[in-house]
Design a protein around this motif. Structure first.
Motif, short mmCIF file in Angstrom:
data_model
loop_
_atom_site.label_atom_id
_atom_site.label_comp_id
_atom_site.label_asym_id
_atom_site.label_seq_id
_atom_site.Cartn_x
_atom_site.Cartn_y
_atom_site.Cartn_z
N VAL C 413 -47.85 -11.45 -28.95
CA VAL C 413 -46.99 -12.14 -28.00
C VAL C 413 -46.29 -11.13 -27.11
O VAL C 413 -46.31 -11.23 -25.88
CB VAL C 413 -45.94 -13.00 -28.75
N GLY C 428 -49.03 -18.92 -25.15
CA GLY C 428 -48.02 -19.61 -25.94
C GLY C 428 -46.68 -19.61 -25.23
O GLY C 428 -46.00 -20.64 -25.16
N ILE C 429 -46.30 -18.45 -24.72
CA ILE C 429 -45.01 -18.37 -24.03
C ILE C 429 -45.01 -19.27 -22.79
O ILE C 429 -44.06 -20.02 -22.55
CB ILE C 429 -44.71 -16.91 -23.62
N ALA C 432 -44.66 -22.80 -23.81
CA ALA C 432 -43.31 -23.12 -24.26
C ALA C 432 -42.37 -23.29 -23.06
O ALA C 432 -41.57 -24.21 -23.02
CB ALA C 432 -42.79 -22.04 -25.19
N PHE C 433 -42.52 -22.39 -22.11
CA PHE C 433 -41.68 -22.49 -20.92
C PHE C 433 -41.92 -23.81 -20.19
O PHE C 433 -41.00 -24.46 -19.73
CB PHE C 433 -41.95 -21.32 -19.97
N ILE C 440 -49.04 -26.63 -26.43
CA ILE C 440 -48.24 -26.05 -27.52
C ILE C 440 -48.82 -26.43 -28.87
O ILE C 440 -49.07 -25.58 -29.73
CB ILE C 440 -46.77 -26.53 -27.41
N THR C 443 -52.22 -24.75 -29.43
CA THR C 443 -52.08 -23.34 -29.77
C THR C 443 -51.60 -23.19 -31.20
O THR C 443 -52.13 -22.37 -31.96
CB THR C 443 -51.06 -22.68 -28.83
N THR C 444 -50.59 -24.00 -31.57
CA THR C 444 -50.10 -23.94 -32.95
C THR C 444 -51.22 -24.21 -33.93
O THR C 444 -51.39 -23.50 -34.92
CB THR C 444 -49.00 -24.99 -33.16
#
Lengths: 382, 485, 472
Positions: C413, C428-429, C432-433, C440, C443-444
């Protein structure tokens, strides 16, 4: 037969010592001694002399921490060397060609040829002494490959044979098993098989039966004795179990605080213990048929090796001292007080007339026509 | 513990019996005390502790070490005032005086008559605050809270000195401090950071003593400094004199133009980096401690339950552990930080909530082992109630190794906070966070070397400090690596 | 062994459900939930649209107006290979889209017979959608065509993404309001509510569960999530596939040398080095690297960002000398050059941890009883170390592997963020943003599957190396 069992040894060979330890001193660093402003090193073995003859069993007896194990590890130079150190002493080893060499001074590769090949060792903890990630076959054959020029097939045969010798049924199948699949007794047999695979002339047995239960103990000792007779192998048996000594030993060395305090044949030592410590050991053993309120104990405990008392190290616990200035001032040397019986105590009768000779005794019990064991030994075994 | 730590004792022994006595005294100490003594005897641990100590000092006294307000000033009317103290936040007040109070407490333990002095001093300080702030309405609420805290702290001091019940007294000290920390007044103070400087220039103050770092972390120079966003370390900042003051200065023999130096340069907002780093230490340390505290508490409770009851509790717990072990924790943190409103308490809670798994697994294994031990069986057989078996017999035996993990955990929490702040999901932008400061290191392809260097070095040294302490703790606990020679 | 692996695989499912549930509810229960900032984001994307409409759009797309549990179940249905179809599943051809749009645009004319041909197209399309016979449907629906509300409903069912539907609603409402026809307005509002409920991408429960392709949904930009992950995952894997073996190799070597001479120069030196490495924040190391090793103002040794030079695609695989342009770096070398700093940044922390573990294991095993036995057999110290001790020391290294992986993910990350590498961490970031729900969760899910697989692989490996462990 790939390797012959021991041929008859000549009288002369039987009378020549196989191993002679002279004035061995092994020391380790100590952190506590430093703080107390004393010497920085602790002597785990403090000047001992011992002799072993072919086909003889020398039992080394003593409480834990008295230096028995360090002595045996010193013979193979297995004392971990950065902390440990040989301060003085010689270990004479008579090789197969009859020449003596000092095990403490030969180089590492010559030493490796002695280890496992001429002198083998079995350890106290069968549960941890085998490598868990290799089969027992791998481990036995590793020793064979190291010391014998053999093909893998021959090595396997030797391994199977030595497993058979130690009484493991279905040996060929067992070779491919892992140590964790076996019981403690089995593992100790495997340790013995591994030690004996290369036909050593001296076996160092460091408390071989301590971790086992009593019935297995008897089997293992019986096995050792049988193999010893067949192969003329000498055994240095380290133990604190007097029963084991009475059963198996030819000669006995009693150790206290890194020194030999009494040495003699098993009969002499058991029938006429001279040193108060030995006497104490015997009187603290239960005797069948004699009802006692309470076992006699030796008062006090083993002295801290970093702070040995002055004079005789046993004097704080000794029943015969009575503030004898000699005892508290000078450490008595090991003298031949009676013929072929050595002791190190000022209070031994005739100690003053004792001769200063090296403890050296080629005595063997004749196991074929065993005389009735001595009373003490009889008592001890039961 | 074969080698007693006579070395770690402060005075080297002179004779054998004395050494023996020391060894005996050492042996009589509790296991925990022995381990702590051992740790303190290791040079690397001392290094780590010293750095953490410095950071803790900065965290507590930062508002007085790095502030734009004059520490002491003498007004033209001849009054002595302390703008720095007047502008303290309630949190600062309770931290500073809580710390001083705790130090006083320990002095009182050994010299009881200090207690009276302390109480007088505390009362005087409190009275001074009341009088100094009575006129400033907007801060009144905040200081009421702070004052309550101070009064409670010194009340606890009395209790502490009179009885030897240490846990109770400590709780009494800590609780009001915490309360004052959390109960903040609903006032957003709008501070004029230029007030003191302007006053010096215009001659409103006859003289003033400024802090070693004479800038507050949020004191922005963008509007007054040259048209350059970043100021390199050592840049002198000269305050232009306001017109009115200049006119004033012509009439009176005015002081010359004052200049202040940015020790570590400034960031893009013209905020002094050194000041921001000093104030950031409080955020880093408190997040590290509280997040780890939360994680350890949850871990111990869940782990102990799992280890003691096994069966379905264990099965359920292990699934929970598995779930939390399978989630990429950093991702969860990023998510939470992205979805919820960001603040320091949330950061503590989420880092704590995601970090308990390791401790739980650890304690569980430890309790599974302990449960089989004879002394626990004996305690159960004696009819000791369950909570006592757990709390008094098992926990103290199982918890020591957790200390090690916790010490590493604090380091990890600090790292996590700085990582999140770097990504831009940490604290709100204005807060002086170490990781957040690092974000501006490469701005538009240009490297601002002081911003790349200093904040990272702070994170690194603090994490290193905790790791060194943890390492020494582990060595002290592990009998195989107990210090030799 | 096989039954064990199967059991573990089966046990993965509840764990995965748990993981996604934790992530889902963390977000769903937040004040604002998924919607928090989507209004602004989506508003920027589709210019000039009504925020209310956009909210409706997301509500319908994700069912955000339903309880969180239902939303989560809908997502589970989406990723499950057996499940209910949704009204979103119908694929429209461009012609059908045009036809439907035209139908909506030409609402009024449809009442006349002039646009029958157009209506026929619509019925074909609706038949497909409702899985009904066209003729039957036409007969059934003809009378409905005069019923304004009914036809609205049909439109709505046809394509929830056809925003114009709502516009028509709004227009209609305004008309009714202006006309002050209260009864009609009320009736219209009721219809509207009904349609709101029906117009959602609805689970077609009445058709029963059936086999379908599992899907991870679509990103906010309507790109299939699986495509995004398929682009990002190889990048992260590539970084880790280089970093992990490198770490293990170096760690074992240094661990062995440190453990062999305990307290020696190498032991102390490496111990100090590693605790320093371990404490170095990845963020800082990355920033320092990018600042001083990859910046034109300082040492310009490495590229600033990305995984390849822009022109690398035209290069040959291997470096080449000679020719008219002289030395050409080649694609492979270029890639390695770009990856040097990220891989370094990713692996130094793990290296420190691992070599510490390796040293401890070697120390423990070198003084173990079995090592003494081997020495007593006459095995040389070198063989004791590399044959007996090494294999036993590998065991803790394998154990650490599973706990190393999350650390590597964290590293990814940060590293991907700093070096602008479009991998899983970067994505991922971003997700999330943007609060991109499906991205999300996708990806999880993928990251968790990877993590669980690694821990399974570790256990299998453990059983292979250590004969004492068996899963019978």
């Amino acid at each position: 037969m790939i390797h012959p069992t021991g041929t008859e040894l000549s009288k002369q060979e039987l009378a020549t010592p196989l191993l002679r330890i002279e004035n061995l001193v092994v020391s380790f660093p100590s952190s506590r001694a430093k703080g107390a402003g004393e010497r920085h090193r602790v002597r785990a073995v403090n000047g001992i002399d011992l002799t072993v003859y072919p086909r003889q069993t020398l039992a080394v007896v003593g409480e834990s921490g008295c230096g028995k194990s360090v002595t045996s590890l010193s013979i193979l130079r297995l004392v971990p060397m950065p902390p440990g150190r040989f301060d003085s002493g010689v270990i004479h080893w008579r090789g197969e060609d009859g020449r003596e060499s000092n095990l403490l001074s030969i180089n590492e590769s010559a030493m490796r040829k002695v280890r496992g090949n001429q002198i083998a060792m079995i350890f106290q903890e069968p549960m941890t002494s085998l490598n868990p990630v290799y089969t027992i076959g791998d481990q036995i054959m590793e020793a064979i490959f190291l010391h014998r020029q053999v093909t893998p097939r021959q090595a396997r045969e030797i391994a199977i044979e030595s497993l058979n010798e130690v009484g493991i049924a279905g040996a060929s199948g067992r070779l491919d098993e892992y140590p964790h699949q076996m019981s403690g007794g089995m593992r100790q047999r495997i340790m013995i098989a591994m030690a004996l695979a290369c036909q050593p002339r001296l076996l160092l047995a460091d408390e071989p039966t301590t971790a086992l239960d009593v019935t297995i103990q008897a089997q293992i000792l019986e096995l050792l004795r049988k193999l010893q007779q067949e192969r003329n192998m000498a055994v240095l048996l380290i133990t604190h179990d007097l029963g084991v000594v009475a059963e198996n030993a030819d000669t006995v060395a009693v150790m206290y605080a890194g020194r030999v305090v009494e040495f003699g044949s098993v009969h002499d030592v058991f029938n006429h213990p001279l040193h108060p410590y030995t006497q104490g050991l015997f009187s603290s053993m239960p005797v069948i048929g004699k009802s006692q309120e309470r076992l006699v104990t030796i008062p006090g405990s083993v002295p801290d090796p970093t702070r040995l008392p002055d004079g005789c190290p046993f004097h704080p616990r000794c029943s015969q001292v009575n503030d004898d200035p000699q005892c508290t001032a000078t450490n008595p040397p090991l003298l031949e007080v009676r013929p072929q019986h050595w002791a190190a105590c000022w209070h031994t009768p005739e100690y003053a007339k004792g001769r200063q000779t090296k403890p050296d005794l080629s005595f063997r019990r004749d196991w074929e026509s065993d005389a009735p064991p001595s009373p003490a030994a009889q008592a001890a075994t039961t | 513990m074969s080698n007693a730590q006579s070395k770690s004792s402060p005075v080297p022994p002179t004779s054998a019996p004395e050494a023996e006595q020391q060894v005996e005294r050492f042996k009589r100490r509790s296991y925990l005390a022995r381990i702590l003594l051992d740790v303190v005897g290791r040079p690397s641990a001392v290094l780590g502790l010293v750095w953490i100590g410095i950071m803790a000092f900065l965290a507590v006294f930062g508002p007085l070490l790095a502030t734009s307000h004059a520490l002491i000033a003498r007004t033209a009317e001849g009054r002595l005032i302390s703008p720095a103290i007047i502008n303290l936040e309630p949190v600062d007040v309770s931290l500073i005086f809580g710390t001083l109070g705790t130090v006083a407490l320990f002095l009182c333990r050994y010299r009881p008559r200090f207690l009276i002095l302390t109480l007088i001093w505390g009362g005087a300080v409190a009275a001074a605050f009341c009088s100094a702030n009575a006129q400033i309405d907007r801060l009144f609420m905040g200081y009421t809270t702070a004052l309550i805290a101070i009064v409670l702290i010194f009340g606890a001091a009395a209790l502490f000195a009179s009885t030897a019940r240490r846990p109770t007294a400590l709780a009494l000290v800590l609780l009001p401090a915490l309360a004052a920390f959390f109960v903040q007044p609903p006032i957003q103070s709008l501070t004029n950071y230029r007030e003191s400087r302007a006053a010096v220039l215009s001659g409103d103050y006859n003289w003033a003593v400024f802090a070693p770092v004479p800038f507050s972390p949020q004191d922005r120079f963008r509007d007054v400094a040259e048209d350059k966003r970043f100021q390199a370390p050592g840049t002198r900042f000269t305050l232009a004199m306001p017109d009115a003051a200049r006119a004033d200065a012509r009439e009176n023999p005015a002081p010359s133009r004052r200049s202040w130096v940015h020790l570590m340069g400034t960031d893009s907002n013209g905020q002094d980096l050194a000041s921001r780093l000093i104030h950031g230490s409080r955020i880093a340390l408190s997040i590290g401690f509280i997040a780890t505290g939360i994680a350890v508490s949850i871990g111990i409770v869940i782990g102990a339950l799992m280890g003691f009851f096994s069966g379905w509790v264990d099965l359920l717990g292990m699934r929970l552990v598995e779930i939390f072990a399978a989630i990429p924790v950093i991702f969860l943190l990023i998510l939470v930080a992205a979805v919820y409103d960001r603040n320091i308490y949330l950061m503590m809670v989420i880092i704590g909530l995601t970090g308990w798994v390791g401790y739980a697994v650890f304690i569980r294994a430890e309790f599974l082992k302990l449960r089989q031990m004879d002394f626990v069986q004996a305690a159960i057989a004696c009819g000791v109630p369950l909570h006592l078996v757990l709390m008094r017999h098992m926990l103290p035996n199982g918890v020591t190794p957790v200390l090690v993990s916790a010490s590493f955990g604090v380091a990890a929490a600090i790292l996590t906070e700085s990582t999140l702040s770097y990504i831009g999901l940490g604290l709100p932008p204005g807060e002086p966070s170490w990781g957040g400061a690092l974000r501006e290191a490469v701005t538009a392809g240009e490297v601002i070397w002081w911003i790349a260097l200093f904040p990272g070095a702070m994170i690194f040294l603090t994490v290193l400090g905790y790791n060194l302490v943890g390492e020494s703790l582990r060595d002290a606990i592990d009998p195989r690596t107990t210090r030799a020679a | 062994m096989l039954p064990y692996i199967l059991r573990r695989l089966v046990l993965m499912f509840p764990t995965l459900i748990g993981v996604t549930a934790v992530v889902f509810f963390t977000m769903a229960l937040a004040p604002g939930g998924f919607q928090g900032e989507t209004e602004g984001e989506a508003g920027a994307r589709t210019e000039g649209t009504d925020p209310r409409f956009i909210r409706n759009y997301y509500n319908r797309r994700y069912g955000l107006d339903q309880p969180a549990v239902v939303q989560y179940l809908r997502w589970l249905n989406l990723i499950s290979p057996v499940g209910f179809a949704t009204s979103n599943d119908v694929e429209y051809t461009p012609e059908q889209r045009d036809a439907a749009q035209a139908l909506i645009d030409g609402w009024e004319p449809l009442r006349t017979r002039t646009n029958r041909r157009r209506a026929d197209a619509i019925f074909t399309f609706m038949g497909q959608y409702l899985d009904r016979d066209i003729v039957e449907l036409t007969e059934e629906s003809l009378p409905l065509l005069t019923d304004e509300d009914r036809i609205l409903e049909l439109f709505d069912r046809m394509d929830i993404t056809m925003h114009r539907t709502s516009e028509r609603f709004n227009e209609r409402r305004r008309q009714l309001k202006e006309a002050e026809d209260h009864a009609a307005l009320l009736s219209f509002q009721l219809t509207e509510l009904e349609l709101e409920a029906a117009g959602r991408a609805r689970l077609l429960l009445e058709r029963g569960p059936r086999l379908k392709w599992p899907s991870l949904g679509e990103t906010l930009g309507r790109e299939p999530v699986i495509d995004r992950i398929a682009r990002a995952l190889p990048v992260t894997l590539l970084l880790n596939v280089i970093a992990v073996p490198l770490t293990y190799f170096l760690a074992s070597i240094s661990g062995i040398y440190a453990g062999r001479r305990r307290g020696g120069l190498f032991d102390r030196g490496s111990g100090t080095t590693f605790i320093i490495l371990w404490s170095l924040p990845t963020v800082w190391v990355g920033v320092m690297m990018i600042s001083f090793l990859a910046n034109k103002d300082y040492l310009n040794w490495f590229p600033l960002a990305g995984l390849s030079s822009p022109e690398a695609a035209d290069w040959p695989m291997l470096p080449r000398w000679g020719g008219e342009e002289g030395f050409v770096r080649g694609w492979l070398l270029d890639r390695l050059w770009h990856m040097t700093l990220p891989v370094l940044c990713l692996s130094y922390g793990g290296l420190a941890v691992l070599s510490k573990v390796a040293r401890g294991a070697v120390l423990e095993n070198i003084s173990a009883d079995y090592a003494r036995t081997a020495r007593a057999k006459g095995v040389s110290e070198h063989d004791v170390l590399f044959r007996h001790v090494l294999k036993n020391s590998l065991l803790p290294l394998i154990t650490v592997f599973a706990s190393l992986l999350p650390a590597l993910f964290v590293g990814s990350v940060v590293v991907e963020r700093i070096f602008s590498i479009p991998g899983m961490g970067y994505m991922g970031i971003e997700a999330a943003f943007a609060k991109d729900r499906d991205l999300i969760l996708g990806t999880t899910l993928i990251a968790s599957i990877l993590g669980l697989s690694v821990s399974l692989a570790r256990d299998i490996l453990y059983a292979i190396v250590d004969p004492r462990v068996s899963y019978e």
